[in-house]
Design an enzyme around this catalytic site. Structure first.
Site, mmCIF file in Angstrom:
data_model
loop_
_atom_site.group_PDB
_atom_site.id
_atom_site.type_symbol
_atom_site.label_atom_id
_atom_site.label_comp_id
_atom_site.label_asym_id
_atom_site.label_seq_id
_atom_site.Cartn_x
_atom_site.Cartn_y
_atom_site.Cartn_z
ATOM 1 N N ARG A 170 -34.129 30.712 -113.403
ATOM 2 C CA ARG A 170 -33.020 29.944 -112.817
ATOM 3 C C ARG A 170 -33.469 29.178 -111.583
ATOM 4 O O ARG A 170 -32.847 28.218 -111.193
ATOM 5 C CB ARG A 170 -31.909 30.911 -112.365
ATOM 6 C CG ARG A 170 -31.075 31.505 -113.436
ATOM 7 C CD ARG A 170 -30.219 32.646 -112.890
ATOM 8 N NE ARG A 170 -29.237 32.274 -111.886
ATOM 9 C CZ ARG A 170 -28.045 31.763 -112.148
ATOM 10 N NH1 ARG A 170 -27.686 31.555 -113.392
ATOM 11 N NH2 ARG A 170 -27.203 31.473 -111.182
ATOM 12 N N ARG A 174 -40.949 23.670 -106.765
ATOM 13 C CA ARG A 174 -41.196 22.235 -106.568
ATOM 14 C C ARG A 174 -42.356 21.991 -105.619
ATOM 15 O O ARG A 174 -42.463 22.645 -104.595
ATOM 16 C CB ARG A 174 -39.975 21.563 -105.942
ATOM 17 C CG ARG A 174 -38.743 21.621 -106.781
ATOM 18 C CD ARG A 174 -37.770 20.530 -106.349
ATOM 19 N NE ARG A 174 -36.500 20.747 -107.020
ATOM 20 C CZ ARG A 174 -35.457 21.344 -106.446
ATOM 21 N NH1 ARG A 174 -35.530 21.747 -105.193
ATOM 22 N NH2 ARG A 174 -34.343 21.507 -107.126
ATOM 23 N N ARG A 247 -23.382 44.625 -113.113
ATOM 24 C CA ARG A 247 -23.541 44.786 -111.687
ATOM 25 C C ARG A 247 -22.242 44.378 -111.024
ATOM 26 O O ARG A 247 -21.574 43.427 -111.450
ATOM 27 C CB ARG A 247 -24.669 43.901 -111.147
ATOM 28 C CG ARG A 247 -26.022 44.306 -111.629
ATOM 29 C CD ARG A 247 -26.434 45.672 -111.168
ATOM 30 N NE ARG A 247 -26.760 45.724 -109.746
ATOM 31 C CZ ARG A 247 -26.994 46.855 -109.095
ATOM 32 N NH1 ARG A 247 -26.888 48.035 -109.720
ATOM 33 N NH2 ARG A 247 -27.314 46.829 -107.812
ATOM 34 N N ARG A 278 -27.162 39.140 -99.308
ATOM 35 C CA ARG A 278 -27.073 37.860 -98.602
ATOM 36 C C ARG A 278 -25.854 37.844 -97.702
ATOM 37 O O ARG A 278 -24.955 38.670 -97.853
ATOM 38 C CB ARG A 278 -27.057 36.674 -99.570
ATOM 39 C CG ARG A 278 -26.019 36.774 -100.664
ATOM 40 C CD ARG A 278 -26.225 35.657 -101.713
ATOM 41 N NE ARG A 278 -25.523 36.022 -102.946
ATOM 42 C CZ ARG A 278 -25.687 35.431 -104.121
ATOM 43 N NH1 ARG A 278 -26.522 34.428 -104.251
ATOM 44 N NH2 ARG A 278 -25.008 35.838 -105.172
ATOM 45 N N GLU A 304 -22.850 40.595 -98.563
ATOM 46 C CA GLU A 304 -22.715 40.913 -99.984
ATOM 47 C C GLU A 304 -23.604 42.109 -100.330
ATOM 48 O O GLU A 304 -24.796 42.091 -100.070
ATOM 49 C CB GLU A 304 -23.148 39.666 -100.767
ATOM 50 C CG GLU A 304 -22.926 39.737 -102.240
ATOM 51 C CD GLU A 304 -23.187 38.381 -102.905
ATOM 52 O OE1 GLU A 304 -22.877 37.326 -102.301
ATOM 53 O OE2 GLU A 304 -23.726 38.391 -104.025
ATOM 54 N N TYR A 352 -24.519 35.719 -118.646
ATOM 55 C CA TYR A 352 -24.698 35.281 -117.257
ATOM 56 C C TYR A 352 -24.460 33.768 -117.205
ATOM 57 O O TYR A 352 -25.363 32.984 -117.016
ATOM 58 C CB TYR A 352 -26.121 35.644 -116.820
ATOM 59 C CG TYR A 352 -26.465 35.480 -115.345
ATOM 60 C CD1 TYR A 352 -25.552 35.057 -114.403
ATOM 61 C CD2 TYR A 352 -27.763 35.764 -114.917
ATOM 62 C CE1 TYR A 352 -25.907 34.917 -113.065
ATOM 63 C CE2 TYR A 352 -28.131 35.636 -113.592
ATOM 64 C CZ TYR A 352 -27.192 35.201 -112.672
ATOM 65 O OH TYR A 352 -27.569 35.061 -111.352
ATOM 66 N N ASP A 354 -23.093 30.222 -115.797
ATOM 67 C CA ASP A 354 -22.664 29.486 -114.611
ATOM 68 C C ASP A 354 -21.314 28.838 -114.914
ATOM 69 O O ASP A 354 -20.922 28.712 -116.075
ATOM 70 C CB ASP A 354 -23.688 28.390 -114.281
ATOM 71 C CG ASP A 354 -24.939 28.959 -113.627
ATOM 72 O OD1 ASP A 354 -24.843 30.044 -113.030
ATOM 73 O OD2 ASP A 354 -26.005 28.313 -113.724
HETATM 74 N N1 UDP Z 1 -33.845 35.350 -106.406
HETATM 75 C C1 UDP Z 1 -34.830 35.878 -105.607
HETATM 76 N N2 UDP Z 1 -34.819 35.615 -104.272
HETATM 77 C C2 UDP Z 1 -33.855 34.871 -103.696
HETATM 78 C C3 UDP Z 1 -32.844 34.329 -104.517
HETATM 79 C C4 UDP Z 1 -32.864 34.604 -105.862
HETATM 80 O O1 UDP Z 1 -35.720 36.563 -106.076
HETATM 81 O O2 UDP Z 1 -33.885 34.687 -102.475
HETATM 82 C C5 UDP Z 1 -33.882 35.663 -107.846
HETATM 83 C C6 UDP Z 1 -33.275 37.014 -108.168
HETATM 84 O O3 UDP Z 1 -34.014 37.568 -109.223
HETATM 85 C C7 UDP Z 1 -31.885 36.659 -108.627
HETATM 86 C C8 UDP Z 1 -32.111 35.341 -109.328
HETATM 87 O O4 UDP Z 1 -33.151 34.722 -108.589
HETATM 88 O O5 UDP Z 1 -31.361 37.627 -109.473
HETATM 89 C C9 UDP Z 1 -30.897 34.449 -109.383
HETATM 90 O O6 UDP Z 1 -30.388 34.303 -108.097
HETATM 91 P P1 UDP Z 1 -29.119 33.425 -107.771
HETATM 92 O O7 UDP Z 1 -28.919 33.494 -106.308
HETATM 93 O O8 UDP Z 1 -29.279 32.104 -108.411
HETATM 94 O O9 UDP Z 1 -27.974 34.221 -108.520
HETATM 95 P P2 UDP Z 1 -26.409 34.118 -108.377
HETATM 96 O O10 UDP Z 1 -26.020 35.412 -107.800
HETATM 97 O O11 UDP Z 1 -26.139 32.977 -107.445
HETATM 98 O O12 UDP Z 1 -25.901 33.926 -109.756
#
Ligand code: UDP
Length: 371
Positions: A170, A174, A247, A278, A304, A352, A354
């Site tokens: 996901r 870059r 989860r 976060r 969170e 999962y 979006d």
């Molecule tokens: N991820 C990570 N570090 C970060 C943010 C995301 O390793 O700082 C990884 C982690 O495996 C996570 C996945 O990317 O489960 C998707 O994160 P995202 O924040 O996109 O998930 P959301 O909760 O927003 O759906």
């Protein structure tokens, strides 16, 4: 009189379906067990700030049809998600881009960054088999250890070796100085909040809140010709084949009497020890301004915490590993035999999704169901 459709769940999937069915002249009743509409995209005003009550939702899509559809119900602002990672006080730019590589390794050119990643990914041979291997093969071990491992294990409560590789795909990688988290043509937050957007979608449709469908299923089923069910698929069948794993997330919200707590909407705590994953500072989704463009004096933050779902909790994320995938397939077979019920959305399809994908899936289903 029977309704043509009973929609269980007033989230995005249910709202799209209800709106489209009404457009086609169908009679629709929407029910939800919560005291509000909008499912997990629900937002609530606190101190003039739209608080994302069930976690940050940043709308982004490459699907023009979905964008044209959703912008009928709200105007979107120009918010671009660029989270910051905090690893034991070191700050890194996300997603993985030249700013991240510069901070991590001191490299200044794309060529140097590529060389670093190439060196570090050599430890993975063959096709990555799990999230850990996939992550190292994308960005190398240093970034995996500092920015991925701790965060992922907190979010999923599982070892990175036990998680499917696709989750980490996901995130973009870059070799440019571009910290836009999403590779999306369209992105933003609905002006006035998600709840207002969902109100627009559900305008003119009968909605009853605090209604527990599964608690009075036979009674509700008798009220409509067909049902659109957007709750958890295993709950629908009374967990008869066993629980699917989810989860869940818990939020600690604080109102602070300061104008700026962290200078960004999202800061990820990527170490293993900090108990939250976060912190969201909601005002930055709207540039710190109220609806009249005035600076807001206070701020609202949400810490969170991720946890394993247990009965009574809200399910948030399906755990799409092999074991749960197989169990979902078994439930899906049961679902196929329910000829009057359509299962949809993140919980109904155990996916999962979006937001944009939920809307696309709902619109596809509408085409089949309502034409
Ligand atoms: N991820 C990570 N570090 C970060 C943010 C995301 O390793 O700082 C990884 C982690 O495996 C996570 C996945 O990317 O489960 C998707 O994160 P995202 O924040 O996109 O998930 P959301 O909760 O927003 O759906």
């Amino acid at each position: 009189m029977k309704y043509d459709y009973l929609v269980v769940g007033a989230g995005l999937y249910g709202a799209v379906f209800a709106h489209e069915a009404k457009q086609k002249g169908k009679s629709v009743l929407v029910i939800d067990k919560r005291p509000h509409i909008a499912g997990n995209v629900y937002s609530k005003q606190v101190e003039g700030i739209h608080v994302h009550q069930y976690g940050a939702h940043i709308f982004h899509t490459n699907n023009r049809k979905v964008w044209q559809y959703i912008t009928k119900f709200a105007e979107f602002n120009r918010f671009t998600n660029s989270p910051v990672a905090n690893y034991k006080g070191e700050l890194y730019s996300l997603p993985f881009n030249m700013y991240t590589f510069n901070k991590m390794w001191g490299v200044t050119t794309p060529e140097e960054a590529t060389q670093k990643i190439e060196e570090q990914r050599r430890e993975i041979v063959g096709e990555p088999k799990n999230l850990e291997e996939q992550a190292i093969s994308l960005v190398g071990r240093d970034i995996y250890e500092k920015l991925i491992k701790g965060y992922t294990e907190k979010q999923w409560g599982r070892d990175c070796k036990e998680l499917p590789a696709f989750i980490i795909k996901r995130l973009p990688v870059r070799l440019t100085f571009d910290n836009n988290y999403f590779n999306a043509l369209y992105q933003g937050i609905p002006i006035g909040g998600y709840t207002k957007m969902l109100e627009q979608m559900l305008a003119g449709i009968e909605v009853r809140l605090n209604e527990d469908y599964l608690g009075k299923k036979a009674e509700y089923d008798a009220m409509a010709e067909r049902i659109v069910y957007t709750g958890a698929i295993d709950a629908y069948f009374d967990y008869r084949l066993g629980n699917l794993e989810y989860r869940s997330v818990r939020f600690e919200n604080e109102i602070l009497d300061i104008p700026n707590y962290q200078g960004n909407a999202a800061v990820n705590y990527t170490d293993r020890e900090t108990p939250w994953t976060r912190i969201i500072e909601h005002k930055w989704f709207e540039f710190g301004k109220d609806e009249n463009g005035k600076d807001l004096p206070k701020t609202v933050i949400s810490k969170e915490y991720s946890s394993e779902w247990k009965p009574g909790d809200e399910p948030y994320y399906p755990v799409n590993d092999e074991k749960n995938g197989a169990l979902y397939q078994a439930y899906k077979e049961l679902a196929n035999q329910e000829s009057n019920v359509i299962f949809g959305g993140r919980l109904g399809e155990y996916k999962y999704y979006d937001m944009d994908a939920v809307i696309a899936a709902a619109l596809d289903m509408c085409e089949k169901e309502l034409s």
